[in-house]
Scaffold this active site. Structure first.
Site: not given
Ligand SMILES: Cc1cc2nc3c(=O)[nH]c(=O)nc-3n(C[C@H](O)[C@H](O)[C@H](O)COP(=O)(O)OP(=O)(O)OC[C@H]3O[C@@H](n4cnc5c(N)ncnc54)[C@H](O)[C@@H]3O)c2cc1C
Length: 462
Positions: A37-39, A179, A181, A267, A441
């Site tokens: 599920g990542g970040i 500041s 999101a 930031v 409405h």
């Molecule tokens: C606090 C916060 C709130 C947010 N809120 C929103 C929101 O409301 N709406 C929105 O659209 N976006 C939001 N975002 C942004 C959103 O989370 C990211 O844009 C999104 O997660 C990016 O997806 P991604 O798949 O590119 O990477 P990520 O979600 O970062 O996933 C990358 C994955 O790769 C894995 N990985 C990294 N390197 C390796 C490796 N060498 N080998 C194996 N695995 C690896 C990591 O562990 C991670 O699980 C938010 C971000 C933060 C930090």
């Protein structure tokens, strides 16, 4: 060990790519070093919204009298609020595990590194390395919290978003640097729960990517809730030697010192491009991001990149759309390029902010002659019934052809309404067509129709 498609990283970029690839008949593997599920699911979109929901419920409880109910004094245990948010994140991550099984995608746990010859080496938690081969390798390793040299994160007094989502104790005071999101959402959550929050923003406006009128309105609304906001200000240094943190802030009137328990650095992000084999394979990067063409091909054939690691908007829905486009193109389907001018952006503070398309300033800079319509939520029956009248809808049309250039909204529930503008713009809907599309409405969505009507001098309720 041989796959059609290997996806590295299981965020909303990676896992969605893997599912679409499996749907298209590709033998697919996904590699993840942390949590499925990542970040987004674990440390971003979802757990922040869970915290903000707790804050909203707390706010409603404390304002029960506004709804004709008896006065109640809300109370909470901070660890339980954090625990709920972590529970929501864990549940979503488990859901991805299920989706991987359902789509027969091999999940490989470990840290991946790309190699020449379309190989990927994966090192598991015991240090054992295994090599896999893929006809197509899609890199979706995402990003992490960006650290400024004068604001190094120690994870305790100067923290990033991960710690802000999992603090063991509620800080009494917090300085939020940035500041955008992320900064504004945390500022709103902590302030609502009772932390004294100061936001420091380098730019003249908070949520700087938004239309100026929206930024100004949000600043006023957040100040009313007790958040202190300093714009045109930057944190020059932090001193963590005492009990809390002392931050030296540069302002137009000179340097001042702010004191707080904790500084949250919000930031921006830094892409995870290090130690994943890019240099060895010869994949080009620029300014810390992987370079790709419109089909997400890197400089080396067979290797692709999507999501936060490339220089497009760092949003979950963008990462997912890029992944789907990428694999559909690999499949040889007739694919449309992503229109990066029609990506909605949402900030889930209270009041919420949502927008798509050009701001008024951008539209003017592009030379459009424009018609602008605005509708205040104080004139919306539903918003009044909800007790949430703070905010307004602003729409911008091209005066010549009626093209919907931009939609900017602030108010409760607008993040769920912005999709209307996205679809309408995709279908090249004109202002008059919006006015003639009958909205239900009472809903807050009527305010969009009324704002469009206001642009053409046909507004009914103001
Ligand atoms: C606090 C916060 C709130 C947010 N809120 C929103 C929101 O409301 N709406 C929105 O659209 N976006 C939001 N975002 C942004 C959103 O989370 C990211 O844009 C999104 O997660 C990016 O997806 P991604 O798949 O590119 O990477 P990520 O979600 O970062 O996933 C990358 C994955 O790769 C894995 N990985 C990294 N390197 C390796 C490796 N060498 N080998 C194996 N695995 C690896 C990591 O562990 C991670 O699980 C938010 C971000 C933060 C930090």
């Amino acid at each position: 060990m041989n796959y059609d498609i290997i996806v590295i990283g299981s965020g909303p970029g990676g896992y969605v790519t893997a599912i679409r690839a499996a749907q298209l008949g590709f033998k697919t593997a996904i590699i993840e070093k942390e949590s499925l599920g990542g970040i987004c699911l674990n440390w971003g979109c979802i757990p922040t919204k869970a915290l903000l929901k707790s804050a909203q419920v707390f706010h409603y409880i404390n304002h029960a009298e506004d709804y004709g109910l008896n006065k109640v004094e809300g109370s909470f245990e901070f660890p339980n609020v954090i625990q709920r948010s972590r529970g929501v994140a864990n549940k979503m991550s488990k859901g991805i595990e299920f989706l991987m099984k359902k789509n027969k995608i091999d999940v490989i746990l470990g840290t991946a590194k790309v190699q020449k010859g379309k190989k990927v080496s994966v090192t598991d938690k015991d240090g054992k390395a295994t090599e896999y081969t893929g006809t197509h390798i899609i890199i979706a390793t995402g990003a992490r919290s960006r650290e400024l040299p004068n604001l190094p994160q120690d994870g305790k007094k100067v923290i990033g978003y991960r710690q802000a989502l999992s603090l063991p104790e509620q800080p009494k005071s917090m300085i939020v640097v940035g500041s955008g999101a992320i900064g504004v959402e945390f500022a709103d959550f902590y302030n609502t729960m009772g932390t004294k929050v100061t936001v420091v923003e380098f730019m003249p406006n908070i949520v700087p990517v938004e239309d100026e009128e929206i930024s100004k309105h949000l600043e006023k609304s957040l100040k009313k809730t007790g958040i202190e906001i300093m714009t045109n200000a930057s944190v020059e240094s932090v001193d963590t030697s005492g009990e809390g943190v002392k931050a030296t802030v540069k302002t137009a009137k000179g340097n001042i010192t702010l004191e707080a328990d904790i500084v949250l650095s919000a930031v921006g992000i830094a892409a995870n491009i290090e130690n994943i084999g890019l240099e060895e394979v010869g994949i080009q990067t620029d300014k810390g991001r992987v370079l790709v063409n419109e089909w997400y091909e890197t400089s080396v054939p067979g290797y692709y990149a999507i999501g936060d690691i490339i220089p497009t908007q760092a949003l979950a829905h963008v990462a997912s759309a890029e992944g789907i486009t990428c694999v559909e193109k690999i499949k040889g389907m007739h694919v449309e390029k992503i229109d990066y001018g029609n990506i909605p952006g949402c900030t889930y503070c209270h009041p919420e902010v949502a927008s798509v398309g050009l701001t008024e300033k951008q539209a003017k800079e592009k030379g459009y002659e424009i018609k602008v319509g605005k509708f205040p939520l104080s004139a919306s029956g539903k918003a009044t019934a909800n007790g949430n009248t703070d905010g307004f809808i602003k729409v911008i049309f091209d005066a010549k052809y009626g093209e919907w250039l931009g939609c900017h909204m602030i108010g409760e529930g607008v993040t769920d309404m912005v999709a209307e503008a996205v679809v309408a713009r995709k279908l090249e809907t004109t202002g008059h067509e919006i006015i003639k599309s009958i909205h239900p409405h009472p809903t807050v969505s009527e305010a969009i129709m009324e704002a469009a009507a206001a642009a053409y001098g046909e507004v009914i309720h103001i």
